[in-house]
Design an enzyme around this catalytic site. Structure first.
Site, PDB file in Angstrom:
ATOM      1  N   LYS A 110      31.016  46.524  39.095  1.00 39.72           N
ATOM      2  CA  LYS A 110      32.361  45.967  38.976  1.00 39.72           C
ATOM      3  C   LYS A 110      32.227  44.641  38.251  1.00 39.72           C
ATOM      4  O   LYS A 110      31.816  43.636  38.818  1.00 39.72           O
ATOM      5  CB  LYS A 110      33.011  45.783  40.338  1.00 39.72           C
ATOM      6  CG  LYS A 110      34.442  45.277  40.206  1.00 39.72           C
ATOM      7  CD  LYS A 110      35.300  45.702  41.350  1.00 39.72           C
ATOM      8  CE  LYS A 110      36.776  45.471  41.143  1.00 39.72           C
ATOM      9  NZ  LYS A 110      37.194  44.369  40.337  1.00 39.72           N
ATOM     10  N   GLU A 143      35.794  46.299  30.256  1.00 35.82           N
ATOM     11  CA  GLU A 143      35.952  44.920  30.678  1.00 35.82           C
ATOM     12  C   GLU A 143      35.412  43.980  29.598  1.00 35.82           C
ATOM     13  O   GLU A 143      34.329  44.205  29.058  1.00 35.82           O
ATOM     14  CB  GLU A 143      35.148  44.733  31.976  1.00 35.82           C
ATOM     15  CG  GLU A 143      35.550  43.536  32.780  1.00 35.82           C
ATOM     16  CD  GLU A 143      36.687  43.833  33.756  1.00 35.82           C
ATOM     17  OE1 GLU A 143      37.381  44.860  33.595  1.00 35.82           O
ATOM     18  OE2 GLU A 143      36.885  43.018  34.671  1.00 35.82           O
TER      19      GLU A 143
HETATM   20  S1  IVH Z   1      38.058  51.361  36.860  1.00 37.55           S
HETATM   21  C1  IVH Z   1      41.790  53.786  37.524  1.00 37.55           C
HETATM   22  N1  IVH Z   1      35.649  50.380  36.679  1.00 37.55           N
HETATM   23  O1  IVH Z   1      38.598  45.983  38.220  1.00 37.55           O
HETATM   24  C2  IVH Z   1      40.624  52.863  37.631  1.00 37.55           C
HETATM   25  N2  IVH Z   1      37.459  48.844  36.864  1.00 37.55           N
HETATM   26  O2  IVH Z   1      40.874  46.721  40.241  1.00 37.55           O
HETATM   27  C3  IVH Z   1      40.726  51.690  36.722  1.00 37.55           C
HETATM   28  N3  IVH Z   1      36.778  46.494  36.801  1.00 37.55           N
HETATM   29  O3  IVH Z   1      41.478  46.078  36.246  1.00 37.55           O
HETATM   30  C4  IVH Z   1      39.665  50.674  36.831  1.00 37.55           C
HETATM   31  N4  IVH Z   1      34.617  46.860  36.582  1.00 37.55           N
HETATM   32  O4  IVH Z   1      39.438  44.881  35.323  1.00 37.55           O
HETATM   33  C5  IVH Z   1      36.958  50.088  36.806  1.00 37.55           C
HETATM   34  N5  IVH Z   1      33.447  49.667  36.492  1.00 37.55           N
HETATM   35  C6  IVH Z   1      34.744  49.385  36.605  1.00 37.55           C
HETATM   36  C7  IVH Z   1      35.220  48.058  36.652  1.00 37.55           C
HETATM   37  C8  IVH Z   1      36.597  47.826  36.793  1.00 37.55           C
HETATM   38  C9  IVH Z   1      35.562  45.935  36.670  1.00 37.55           C
HETATM   39  C10 IVH Z   1      38.038  45.743  36.966  1.00 37.55           C
HETATM   40  C11 IVH Z   1      39.098  46.080  35.958  1.00 37.55           C
HETATM   41  C12 IVH Z   1      40.277  46.584  36.720  1.00 37.55           C
HETATM   42  C13 IVH Z   1      39.987  46.133  38.111  1.00 37.55           C
HETATM   43  C14 IVH Z   1      40.464  47.225  39.063  1.00 37.55           C
END
Ligand code: IVH
Length: 674
Positions: free
Chosen positions: A118, A176
């Site tokens: 993340k 990101e």
């Molecule tokens: S997936 C439908 N994967 O976290 C799923 N998000 O709360 C969409 N983020 O706005 C997000 N690393 O800015 C996803 N490996 C990752 C991520 C990630 C960081 C952030 C992203 C998103 C937020 C989600």
């Protein structure tokens, strides 16, 4: 290697070389030539292009940095919404997530997950059309973001052209934008040297750099990108798994992080979490947890979404960052609904790279429960973006004269009495919007805020002055503002005053959902406002609705309904709404319950046998989404859905370059546009 005299071949060779070296350096982390040699090749290409400007194309490595600054960012509506993701913190949360997934899939065996990091940056959507980077947009509110294409072009790890000879017609790559720790440290050093403000953490630095109107500044900021998702895809088959999608990205030259794996069941997830937690500190960028996604896309589709977040994904967050400091005072803040929040005033302390001086204590009961007193040494926590909070006191450090907190009897802003209803945890100022300037300011700030009426330039200081000078009492007064009244305010040049007026004018053209949200009705947040707008279609229909009709709206329970009816039943509020409409606020109204038709204007042709869906079922689904199903393929066909033993229609589609989907692709398209 072409000779320097053959400038055409030489420039093509230089571009390819420069792209290859940049990719090796930024993406593969494996520099292929010394910096000085890279610079020499770069200057040679620049010189050729200067002598023969007709060969310059937007994809040339010399064309990453733009010219003059933009006046503002344009808005971009996302074709597929950019959603957020639910958080888990404990082992139990993860086990429960895995159990829900397994049950939802009616699966006997362990669910397979793609595990990744993340990243602590900003979500972005990159659009490549026929392999060329054409657009980049921030997440914004999930439906609409800002056009930051020029800034994204300066990110050297991103290819301006995908590394393939057969690119999809269109692909929206999501991921990101972030700043590496070392680049962040260098940037702050430069800021210090130049006597400019330092950034609190890499995330803020990345955000500040991405939202520069002058892309020449962004170009000096070393932003990076990691891909983790997909939006719209036309003209290529969707891979079957998330892991395969990221592998494909890697082949296209898009940076994907190497720290990822595929694992089975909750034990696999927890292993991944532990291995990353151990490495976290050594990673060159900041992360705030890991993310688990059900690997098979067809399983993701089965699990679907709840509210704004997918059931198939979970962020497993690292424990929030904590620090120890002393409570110097406990004061109260008055919110826009009159809610009184006790706030601990702290001796400044750095928590996760940010200096914290205030922390919320939520409410009176919390202060008692945690037994926080003035003079106490406390643990404060700051989790990502959320407001810092006081977690606990450190009993052995309590001084003899520590002072207990007493809820004041009167509002510190308007002097009205503070009341706390028996069943409520929150004490409120009874002054209401009319008497209490704090509530007025809060409500007015909410009204102009980005997700509400989005009136740029009307910030806290301005609203404060306008309220204190009694220029503004209700939101309708904003639209009566003139140049003279505004120019009289502190720090308001004629030009900024005009900008505010322009922004106000622009805000008049809005959406029903934004308008409802802007009213600041208690318990009516953004997503409830959207549901209400969709369900009722027009403001009049909403204003005439009775309790039963309101309770029929998705996700609305008695508490929300009660608050809504109370608000709409109040003559003062009805008058406010009438005034705002009279001021010219308008929006497109629609049929009640109208759903945007995702496939409107699109023609599909079905061919061959689909694995699960019958012909009629597929037709029904397409038509329900507003699409048409035709019998033969032509240039006007939007998609051909091909199953087993597809024949001449498939060949024709390939010849005409029509987008071909399989059943999974069709379902994915439906799901993503729903
Ligand atoms: S997936 C439908 N994967 O976290 C799923 N998000 O709360 C969409 N983020 O706005 C997000 N690393 O800015 C996803 N490996 C990752 C991520 C990630 C960081 C952030 C992203 C998103 C937020 C989600």
């Amino acid at each position: 290697m072409p000779a320097a005299s053959d400038w055409q071949a030489r420039s093509a060779w230089l571009r390819a070389e420069l792209d290859r070296h940049a990719h090796a350096y930024y993406v593969l982390d494996n520099p292929s030539i010394p910096d000085a040699e890279y610079d020499a090749l770069f200057r040679e290409l620049q010189a050729i292009e200067a002598a023969h400007p007709e060969i310059i194309s937007p994809e040339s490595p010399t064309q990453r940095v733009g010219g003059a600054p933009l006046p503002q960012f344009a808005q971009i509506a996302h074709d597929v919404p950019m959603l957020s993701i639910n958080n888990g913190f404990s082992e139990e949360d993860i086990v429960a997530f895995d159990r829900r997934a397994q049950e939802g899939l009616h699966s006997e065996s362990a669910v397979e997950y793609a595990c990744e990091l993340k990243f602590d940056g900003l979500a972005i959507n990159l659009r490549y059309e026929n392999g060329v980077l054409t657009q980049a947009a921030t997440r914004g509110d999930g439906s609409t973001g800002e056009d930051v294409t020029l800034n994204i072009r300066t990110v050297r790890s991103l290819p301006l052209k995908l590394h393939t000879t057969t690119p999809p017609a269109l692909i929206d790559i999501r991921g990101e934008v972030l700043m590496f720790k070392a680049d962040f440290a260098r940037l702050n050093q430069r800021q210090r040297d130049a006597g400019q403000k330092e950034f609190a953490n890499p995330r803020n630095a990345a955000a500040g750099s991405l939202r520069q109107l002058d892309s020449r500044i962004t170009a000096q900021r070393s932003l990076r990108f990691f891909a983790y998702g997909i939006g719209k895809l036309d003209g290529a088959a969707m891979p079957a798994t998330h892991a395969a999608l990221l592998d494909w990205y890697g082949k296209l030259g898009i940076p994907v992080c190497a720290e990822r794996t595929v694992s089975q069941g909750a034990p696999g997830l927890l292993d991944f979490y532990a291995s990353i937690a151990a490495k976290r500190i050594d990673l060159p960028y900041e992360i705030d947890g890991v993310v688990y996604k059900v690997n098979q896309f067809d399983q993701q589709r089965i699990l679907g979404f709840v509210s704004r977040a997918p059931r198939f994904a979970l962020a497993h967050k690292f424990p929030a960052e904590e620090a120890i400091t002393v409570v110097q005072d406990i004061t109260v803040q008055v919110g826009r609904t009159g809610a009184i929040t006790p706030v601990a005033r702290l001796a400044p302390v750095s928590v996760g790279g940010v200096t914290v001086t205030n922390a919320t204590l939520h409410n009176e009961d919390e202060v008692r429960r945690k037994d926080i007193r003035v003079g106490d040494t406390v643990i404060v926590r700051r989790a990502g973006d959320v407001i810092p909070e006081v977690v606990a006191n450190v009993p052995e450090r309590r001084p003899a004269d520590a002072q207990e907190f007493l809820m004041p009897a009167h509002c510190p802003v308007c002097g009205s009495s503070i009341v706390r209803l028996e069943e409520e945890a929150i004490a409120r100022c009874s002054g209401g919007w009319i008497k209490c300037a704090a509530q007025r300011k809060g409500g007015l700030l909410h009204f102009v805020s980005r997700r509400a009426m989005d009136i740029e330039g009307l910030g806290e200081q301005l609203v404060e002055q306008l309220v204190d000078r009694h220029v503004i009492t209700t939101p309708a007064d904003f639209y009566k503002l003139g140049l003279t009244a505004l120019s009289e305010l502190e720090r308001m040049a004629q030009k900024s005053a005009q900008n505010v007026l322009d922004a106000l004018e622009k805000s008049k053209s809005t959406t029903l959902a934004r308008f409802i949200y802007a009213l600041g009705i208690r318990h009516v947040g953004e997503s409830t406002a959207k549901e209400l707008a969709r369900h009722f279609g027009s403001l009049d229909a909403l204003m005439e609705a009775n309790e039963e009709q309101i309770l029929a709206v998705n996700d609305i329970g008695p508490v929300v309904a009660h608050s809504l009816l109370g608000f709409l039943g109040d003559p003062l509020n009805r008058e406010l709404i009438a005034q705002l409409r009279a001021a010219g606020l308008h929006w497109q109204e629609s049929e009640p319950g109208h759903k945007p038709q995702a496939f409107a204007g699109k023609t599909f042709v079905l061919t061959g046998t689909l694995p699960k869906l019958k012909r009629e079922e597929a037709t029904e689904m397409i038509e329900a989404a507003g699409g048409k199903v035709a019998g033969s393929v032509s240039k006007k066909t939007s998609y051909v859905v091909a199953g087993e033993d597809a024949g001449s229609k498939l060949v024709k589609a390939q010849e005409l370059g029509v987008t071909i989907l399989d059943e999974a692709g069709l379902l994915n398209l439906l799901e993503s546009q729903a």
